[in-house]
Motif scaffolding. Sequence first.
Motif, PDB file in Angstrom:
ATOM      1  N   MET A   1      19.632 -33.117 -46.935  1.00  0.00           N
ATOM      2  CA  MET A   1      19.658 -32.052 -45.937  1.00  0.00           C
ATOM      3  C   MET A   1      18.516 -32.209 -44.937  1.00  0.00           C
ATOM      4  O   MET A   1      18.388 -31.410 -44.027  1.00  0.00           O
ATOM      5  CB  MET A   1      19.584 -30.697 -46.640  1.00  0.00           C
ATOM      6  CG  MET A   1      19.753 -29.490 -45.751  1.00  0.00           C
ATOM      7  SD  MET A   1      21.435 -29.107 -45.296  1.00  0.00           S
ATOM      8  CE  MET A   1      22.089 -28.527 -46.841  1.00  0.00           C
ATOM      9  N   HIS A   2      17.667 -33.213 -45.098  1.00  0.00           N
ATOM     10  CA  HIS A   2      16.571 -33.414 -44.147  1.00  0.00           C
ATOM     11  C   HIS A   2      17.145 -33.821 -42.801  1.00  0.00           C
ATOM     12  O   HIS A   2      17.712 -34.901 -42.659  1.00  0.00           O
ATOM     13  CB  HIS A   2      15.608 -34.493 -44.644  1.00  0.00           C
ATOM     14  CG  HIS A   2      14.838 -34.095 -45.863  1.00  0.00           C
ATOM     15  ND1 HIS A   2      15.409 -34.057 -47.117  1.00  0.00           N
ATOM     16  CD2 HIS A   2      13.544 -33.726 -46.029  1.00  0.00           C
ATOM     17  CE1 HIS A   2      14.493 -33.674 -48.005  1.00  0.00           C
ATOM     18  NE2 HIS A   2      13.357 -33.467 -47.368  1.00  0.00           N
ATOM     19  N   VAL A   3      16.999 -32.968 -41.795  1.00  0.00           N
ATOM     20  CA  VAL A   3      17.534 -33.236 -40.469  1.00  0.00           C
ATOM     21  C   VAL A   3      16.585 -34.175 -39.734  1.00  0.00           C
ATOM     22  O   VAL A   3      15.395 -33.884 -39.624  1.00  0.00           O
ATOM     23  CB  VAL A   3      17.706 -31.928 -39.676  1.00  0.00           C
ATOM     24  CG1 VAL A   3      18.267 -32.205 -38.282  1.00  0.00           C
ATOM     25  CG2 VAL A   3      18.611 -30.960 -40.440  1.00  0.00           C
ATOM     26  N   PRO A   4      17.066 -35.309 -39.221  1.00  0.00           N
ATOM     27  CA  PRO A   4      16.197 -36.221 -38.478  1.00  0.00           C
ATOM     28  C   PRO A   4      16.048 -35.801 -37.016  1.00  0.00           C
ATOM     29  O   PRO A   4      16.731 -34.879 -36.543  1.00  0.00           O
ATOM     30  CB  PRO A   4      16.927 -37.563 -38.595  1.00  0.00           C
ATOM     31  CG  PRO A   4      18.363 -37.187 -38.707  1.00  0.00           C
ATOM     32  CD  PRO A   4      18.410 -35.872 -39.439  1.00  0.00           C
ATOM     33  N   ASP A   5      15.165 -36.476 -36.313  1.00  0.00           N
ATOM     34  CA  ASP A   5      15.021 -36.239 -34.872  1.00  0.00           C
ATOM     35  C   ASP A   5      16.290 -36.662 -34.151  1.00  0.00           C
ATOM     36  O   ASP A   5      16.906 -37.669 -34.484  1.00  0.00           O
ATOM     37  CB  ASP A   5      13.831 -37.040 -34.328  1.00  0.00           C
ATOM     38  CG  ASP A   5      12.506 -36.588 -34.916  1.00  0.00           C
ATOM     39  OD1 ASP A   5      12.310 -35.371 -35.023  1.00  0.00           O
ATOM     40  OD2 ASP A   5      11.679 -37.461 -35.263  1.00  0.00           O
ATOM     41  N   GLY A   6      16.690 -35.876 -33.146  1.00  0.00           N
ATOM     42  CA  GLY A   6      17.826 -36.230 -32.313  1.00  0.00           C
ATOM     43  C   GLY A   6      19.120 -35.546 -32.659  1.00  0.00           C
ATOM     44  O   GLY A   6      20.046 -35.550 -31.849  1.00  0.00           O
ATOM     45  N   PHE A   7      19.233 -34.961 -33.849  1.00  0.00           N
ATOM     46  CA  PHE A   7      20.475 -34.267 -34.216  1.00  0.00           C
ATOM     47  C   PHE A   7      20.619 -32.964 -33.448  1.00  0.00           C
ATOM     48  O   PHE A   7      21.726 -32.580 -33.060  1.00  0.00           O
ATOM     49  CB  PHE A   7      20.491 -33.971 -35.722  1.00  0.00           C
ATOM     50  CG  PHE A   7      21.011 -35.105 -36.566  1.00  0.00           C
ATOM     51  CD1 PHE A   7      20.927 -36.421 -36.135  1.00  0.00           C
ATOM     52  CD2 PHE A   7      21.578 -34.869 -37.813  1.00  0.00           C
ATOM     53  CE1 PHE A   7      21.388 -37.467 -36.907  1.00  0.00           C
ATOM     54  CE2 PHE A   7      22.054 -35.912 -38.600  1.00  0.00           C
ATOM     55  CZ  PHE A   7      21.963 -37.212 -38.144  1.00  0.00           C
ATOM     56  N   ILE A   8      19.522 -32.251 -33.260  1.00  0.00           N
ATOM     57  CA  ILE A   8      19.502 -30.945 -32.596  1.00  0.00           C
ATOM     58  C   ILE A   8      18.705 -31.081 -31.308  1.00  0.00           C
ATOM     59  O   ILE A   8      17.656 -31.729 -31.278  1.00  0.00           O
ATOM     60  CB  ILE A   8      18.877 -29.867 -33.500  1.00  0.00           C
ATOM     61  CG1 ILE A   8      19.574 -29.842 -34.880  1.00  0.00           C
ATOM     62  CG2 ILE A   8      18.953 -28.504 -32.846  1.00  0.00           C
ATOM     63  CD1 ILE A   8      21.006 -29.413 -34.850  1.00  0.00           C
ATOM     64  N   ASN A   9      19.190 -30.467 -30.224  1.00  0.00           N
ATOM     65  CA  ASN A   9      18.512 -30.609 -28.937  1.00  0.00           C
ATOM     66  C   ASN A   9      17.178 -29.872 -28.910  1.00  0.00           C
ATOM     67  O   ASN A   9      16.847 -29.101 -29.825  1.00  0.00           O
ATOM     68  CB  ASN A   9      19.419 -30.145 -27.797  1.00  0.00           C
ATOM     69  CG  ASN A   9      19.768 -28.664 -27.877  1.00  0.00           C
ATOM     70  OD1 ASN A   9      19.055 -27.862 -28.470  1.00  0.00           O
ATOM     71  ND2 ASN A   9      20.895 -28.290 -27.272  1.00  0.00           N
ATOM     72  N   ALA A  10      16.413 -30.116 -27.857  1.00  0.00           N
ATOM     73  CA  ALA A  10      15.051 -29.596 -27.769  1.00  0.00           C
ATOM     74  C   ALA A  10      14.980 -28.068 -27.756  1.00  0.00           C
ATOM     75  O   ALA A  10      14.133 -27.485 -28.456  1.00  0.00           O
ATOM     76  CB  ALA A  10      14.350 -30.173 -26.540  1.00  0.00           C
ATOM     77  N   PRO A  11      15.805 -27.358 -26.970  1.00  0.00           N
ATOM     78  CA  PRO A  11      15.684 -25.885 -26.977  1.00  0.00           C
ATOM     79  C   PRO A  11      15.907 -25.254 -28.345  1.00  0.00           C
ATOM     80  O   PRO A  11      15.152 -24.373 -28.764  1.00  0.00           O
ATOM     81  CB  PRO A  11      16.758 -25.455 -25.962  1.00  0.00           C
ATOM     82  CG  PRO A  11      16.940 -26.620 -25.064  1.00  0.00           C
ATOM     83  CD  PRO A  11      16.772 -27.814 -25.948  1.00  0.00           C
ATOM     84  N   VAL A  12      16.952 -25.697 -29.051  1.00  0.00           N
ATOM     85  CA  VAL A  12      17.224 -25.125 -30.374  1.00  0.00           C
ATOM     86  C   VAL A  12      16.145 -25.551 -31.367  1.00  0.00           C
ATOM     87  O   VAL A  12      15.731 -24.762 -32.229  1.00  0.00           O
ATOM     88  CB  VAL A  12      18.624 -25.518 -30.862  1.00  0.00           C
ATOM     89  CG1 VAL A  12      18.865 -25.030 -32.285  1.00  0.00           C
ATOM     90  CG2 VAL A  12      19.694 -24.964 -29.938  1.00  0.00           C
ATOM     91  N   SER A  13      15.676 -26.796 -31.255  1.00  0.00           N
ATOM     92  CA  SER A  13      14.585 -27.240 -32.130  1.00  0.00           C
ATOM     93  C   SER A  13      13.337 -26.402 -31.900  1.00  0.00           C
ATOM     94  O   SER A  13      12.636 -26.037 -32.861  1.00  0.00           O
ATOM     95  CB  SER A  13      14.287 -28.718 -31.878  1.00  0.00           C
ATOM     96  OG  SER A  13      15.376 -29.536 -32.238  1.00  0.00           O
ATOM     97  N   ALA A  14      13.058 -26.082 -30.634  1.00  0.00           N
ATOM     98  CA  ALA A  14      11.905 -25.229 -30.341  1.00  0.00           C
ATOM     99  C   ALA A  14      12.112 -23.827 -30.906  1.00  0.00           C
ATOM    100  O   ALA A  14      11.179 -23.207 -31.441  1.00  0.00           O
ATOM    101  CB  ALA A  14      11.675 -25.161 -28.830  1.00  0.00           C
ATOM    102  N   GLY A  15      13.348 -23.324 -30.811  1.00  0.00           N
ATOM    103  CA  GLY A  15      13.629 -21.999 -31.353  1.00  0.00           C
ATOM    104  C   GLY A  15      13.457 -21.939 -32.858  1.00  0.00           C
ATOM    105  O   GLY A  15      12.865 -20.996 -33.395  1.00  0.00           O
ATOM    106  N   THR A  16      13.967 -22.962 -33.553  1.00  0.00           N
ATOM    107  CA  THR A  16      13.783 -22.976 -35.007  1.00  0.00           C
ATOM    108  C   THR A  16      12.316 -23.191 -35.370  1.00  0.00           C
ATOM    109  O   THR A  16      11.864 -22.718 -36.416  1.00  0.00           O
ATOM    110  CB  THR A  16      14.639 -24.070 -35.657  1.00  0.00           C
ATOM    111  OG1 THR A  16      14.323 -25.340 -35.060  1.00  0.00           O
ATOM    112  CG2 THR A  16      16.115 -23.780 -35.470  1.00  0.00           C
ATOM    113  N   GLY A  17      11.585 -23.887 -34.492  1.00  0.00           N
ATOM    114  CA  GLY A  17      10.151 -24.027 -34.723  1.00  0.00           C
ATOM    115  C   GLY A  17       9.445 -22.687 -34.678  1.00  0.00           C
ATOM    116  O   GLY A  17       8.552 -22.410 -35.495  1.00  0.00           O
ATOM    117  N   VAL A  18       9.846 -21.832 -33.738  1.00  0.00           N
ATOM    118  CA  VAL A  18       9.260 -20.493 -33.652  1.00  0.00           C
ATOM    119  C   VAL A  18       9.626 -19.673 -34.886  1.00  0.00           C
ATOM    120  O   VAL A  18       8.783 -18.962 -35.457  1.00  0.00           O
ATOM    121  CB  VAL A  18       9.741 -19.790 -32.368  1.00  0.00           C
ATOM    122  CG1 VAL A  18       9.295 -18.329 -32.360  1.00  0.00           C
ATOM    123  CG2 VAL A  18       9.206 -20.507 -31.137  1.00  0.00           C
ATOM    124  N   VAL A  19      10.894 -19.761 -35.297  1.00  0.00           N
ATOM    125  CA  VAL A  19      11.330 -19.030 -36.488  1.00  0.00           C
ATOM    126  C   VAL A  19      10.554 -19.502 -37.717  1.00  0.00           C
ATOM    127  O   VAL A  19      10.088 -18.684 -38.533  1.00  0.00           O
ATOM    128  CB  VAL A  19      12.846 -19.219 -36.707  1.00  0.00           C
ATOM    129  CG1 VAL A  19      13.273 -18.635 -38.055  1.00  0.00           C
ATOM    130  CG2 VAL A  19      13.635 -18.580 -35.578  1.00  0.00           C
TER     131      VAL A  19
END
Length: 386
Positions: A1-19
């Motif tokens: 389940m480890h998501v690598p870089d590039g699967f999710i775009n930058a805005p959503v990655s930033a949003g999950t980073g905030v969460v």
Amino acid sequence: MHVPDGFINAPVSAGTGVVAAAAVAVSLRGARRELGGGPGEAGERTAPLAGLVAAFIFAVQMLNFPVAAGTSGHLLGGALAAILVGPYTGVLCVSVVLLLQAVLFADGGLTALGTNITDMGVVTVLVAYGIFRGLLRVLPRRRSMVTGASFVAALVSVPAAAVAFTALYALGGTTDVALGKVFGAMVGVHVLIGIGEAVITATTVGAVVAVRPDLVYAARDRLTVRLQLRPSPLSADPDAAPRPAAAPAPAPEPASPAAPATPRRRSTRPLWITGLVVTLLCAGGLSFYASSSPDGLEKVAADHGIDKKAEKHAAEDSPLADYGVEDIADARLSGGLAGVIGVGATLAVGSGVFVLLRRRRDQTRHEAAGARTAEGAPTAPPATEG
């Protein structure tokens, strides 16, 4: 389940980073209550074990087990951590594991760290803890029920994480794929992985319950023995003959002003040492026999083209990348040594965080007690001259 870089775009990655950052911040505060710190509190004994729980999750995650043709799975650990050390501390345990895996072993993208913490840490902990506590409210007060509830909670938490990943991919996926197919494939394979997660979680929780039920945080109120005074048979029978009056007992001598006795506290050292040995055996020995097939996410990504936009890991040149030690040719030795190093690093970082939190809890309580004492103390009269 480890998501690598590039699967999710930058805005959503930033949003999950905030969460993820918010979840960690809240967990840092909540973990102080779970770790305790006052004399006689059961929570105080959680702190030295929380780092070991994180290290155990790291070790068992190296043990990929086959779940289908060409597919493997591994422990996520959110359910196990939440049940043993509490939901807040559980989020911190999984977060420490994911951070070290990304930085040292190039497992899970650095830009996807927020996604992984949200998915593998927050979602699994919340789902598992909620289900576990709900089941304990309706199940009989037995130790076997605690083990059974942990099985169900762990089983459900894994496909819940798969659903969460699919939702994140629907928001920020970098490839154009049919979400229905991704949803079905992710949930299907992770239900099978969830069975393995449930077996590992229930076995571990059951082992702890058997020897130290007081250390299972999420079930302490269910495993506490309550003593009740029962009337004697004679006093309960109204037709019984009256018993002769006993001679009055001599008055007890006044007790000397001694300090009140404190309950004896059992040491957690035997359990800690046993857990550490098992953890090192898993990471340093059994990991060599783990399945080499891709895990559930990797398999689904390859089958549906999700991995087309995968990026190289920023730590791919790490001397521990891919769970092997650089320049050691023997695969068994290289993998085993990498596992032992990972256990040591996780244990050190996790234990350091939890000890600091407990000390902060102690300091806060002592300061509050001092403030109450100062407010209640009588003020001295002002000095008079002459």
